[in-house]
Scaffold this motif. Structure first.
Motif, PDB file in Angstrom:
ATOM      1  N   LYS A 323       0.839  -1.206   0.000  1.00 12.19           N
ATOM      2  CA  LYS A 323       0.000   0.000   0.000  1.00 12.19           C
ATOM      3  C   LYS A 323       0.871   1.253   0.000  1.00 12.19           C
ATOM      4  O   LYS A 323       1.858   1.345   0.715  1.00 12.19           O
ATOM      5  N   THR A 326      -1.156   6.902  -0.125  1.00 10.10           N
ATOM      6  CA  THR A 326      -2.537   7.380  -0.249  1.00 10.10           C
ATOM      7  C   THR A 326      -3.443   6.177  -0.487  1.00 10.10           C
ATOM      8  O   THR A 326      -2.991   5.093  -0.862  1.00 10.10           O
ATOM      9  N   ASP A 327      -4.753   6.397  -0.288  1.00  7.68           N
ATOM     10  CA  ASP A 327      -5.707   5.306  -0.465  1.00  7.68           C
ATOM     11  C   ASP A 327      -5.780   4.833  -1.909  1.00  7.68           C
ATOM     12  O   ASP A 327      -6.153   3.675  -2.170  1.00  7.68           O
ATOM     13  N   THR A 330      -2.952   1.418  -4.099  1.00  9.39           N
ATOM     14  CA  THR A 330      -3.183   0.099  -3.527  1.00  9.39           C
ATOM     15  C   THR A 330      -3.335  -0.926  -4.630  1.00  9.39           C
ATOM     16  O   THR A 330      -3.730  -0.602  -5.756  1.00  9.39           O
TER      17      THR A 330
END
Length: 381
Positions: A323, A326-327, A330
């Protein structure tokens, strides 16, 4: 008729002298012919003996190649049935140990098993219908970039595999390019059988034998497997991991499981052989080991240091480590990655005197451990 001597001449019959000289010449010719015949027969006999000896050596080498391949298949079968580490595959498994030279009946046998799913599968560039897979194409471009190879060369590789005759982008190439080469040939327009086909692709032809060229660099990180084969993150190199996403270039070195040196000798065997070395050089001294022997497990466990071993036993643990900051960064939901392998390459080399043979075999192992041979070649991939 007169026959002259030193002091006088007198009539004499010289026929006996002539007949005696002819007989002598005839005898010499017969002796010469017999000598030539005997010499020729001896040479042919020696040649036949040498030919028979060579056939015997070649037969022995072929039998040892087959035995080495079967040994590798037995080890892979047992590995699947044991189901260690949730049936994940990594270079910590017994099959990944290179076999050092072992003396067998006057010859030596050495070899290894290599996980082909630790590489980028070039045949993934197209799907089962022959259509270009854009995600896999981007992965190949990222792989080339990570290896300091022009990413545009991915276009020529795609054109070699896809079934159409339309060149891709600026650097793509189809028959109109290859038929202009010397000697002329045509694009395969189908899945690659061997990664050595890259030598035929535009931009990868070897011109200078000195040093590493783009082909040598890329060969360590690619394979030619059936379409849809996933990458095993436990055996993938840092560049292959970097190909999974743009942001992975920054993380690949931190989350890789294998060292960069592991693939450097490919298609040669990786260094190592620690456990096998200890088995072969044990007190028994007979150089033999049975992959079904339970003592192998005990020796393996004694030689392992848990702190030095890190293996992803499930894909979620890898996704967590991969990961980004940042979101959006991923690999959650990304397809084409796993922690187990089904395709392997065995390399077996046997040597006796001045004769040496190397055999490469591509094997498929299913979930039950059953092994089947997909391709076999000798001398090169």
């Amino acid at each position: 008729m007169y026959c002259q001597t030193k002091r006088y001449c007198q009539p004499v019959n010289c026929a006996p002298l002539r007949q005696s000289g002819a007989a002598l010449i005839t005898t010499l010719l017969i002796v010469a012919l017999i000598t030539i015949t005997i010499t020729s027969m001896a040479a042919k006999q020696q040649l036949s003996i040498q030919r028979a000896s060579n056939r015997q050596v070649q037969t022995q080498l072929h039998n040892l190649l087959s035995a080495g391949e079967k040994f590798a298949m037995a080890v892979l079968n047992r590995d699947r049935k044991d189901g260690e580490r949730n049936n994940s595959d990594s270079t910590e498994d017994f099959w990944a140990e290179s076999l050092p030279p072992v003396p067998v009946d006057g010859a030596t046998v050495e070899g290894c098993v290599i996980d082909l799913q630790g590489k980028f599968n070039l045949n993934n560039l197209t799907d089962e219908n022959g259509e270009t897979d854009p995600e896999e194409f981007q992965r190949l471009q990222r792989l080339l970039t990570a290896l300091n190879i022009e990413s545009s060369k991915a276009e020529a590789i795609l054109d070699w595999i896809d079934p159409n005759i339309d060149a891709t982008g600026v650097e793509g190439a189809e028959d109109d390019y290859y038929t202009g080469q010397t000697p002329a040939y045509r694009a395969a327009n189908g899945p690659m059988v061997s990664p050595t086909e890259l030598l035929l692709v535009k931009g990868f032809r070897v011109v200078d034998e000195g040093g590493l060229d783009d082909y040598d660099v890329l060969l360590q990180h690619v394979a030619t497997l059936p379409t849809g084969t996933a990458i095993n993150v436990n055996t993938a190199s840092a560049p292959v991991l970097a190909s999974l996403a743009d942001y992975m270039i920054e993380l690949s070195d931190d989350i890789k499981v294998v060292d960069d040196e592991y693939w450097q000798e490919y298609p040669g065997c990786p260094g190592g052989g620690g456990l096998l070395d200890s088995l072969i050089n044990s007190d028994s001294g007979d150089g033999s080991s049975d992959p079904s022997d339970p003592d192998i497990d005990a020796q393996s466990e004694e030689g392992e240091n848990p702190e030095d071993s890190f293996i992803y036993e499930n894909i979620q643990s890898f996704v967590t480590d991969a990961k980004g900051d940042t979101d959006e960064k991923t690999l959650q939901g990304v397809i084409g990655i796993e922690v187990a392998s089904y395709y392997f390459l065995t390399r077996v080399t046997v040597t006796r005197d001045e004769s040496s043979l190397t055999q490469y075999t591509v094997l498929h192992r299913d979930n039950t451990g059953a092994i089947r041979t997909l391709r076999r070649s000798r001398g090169s991939l």
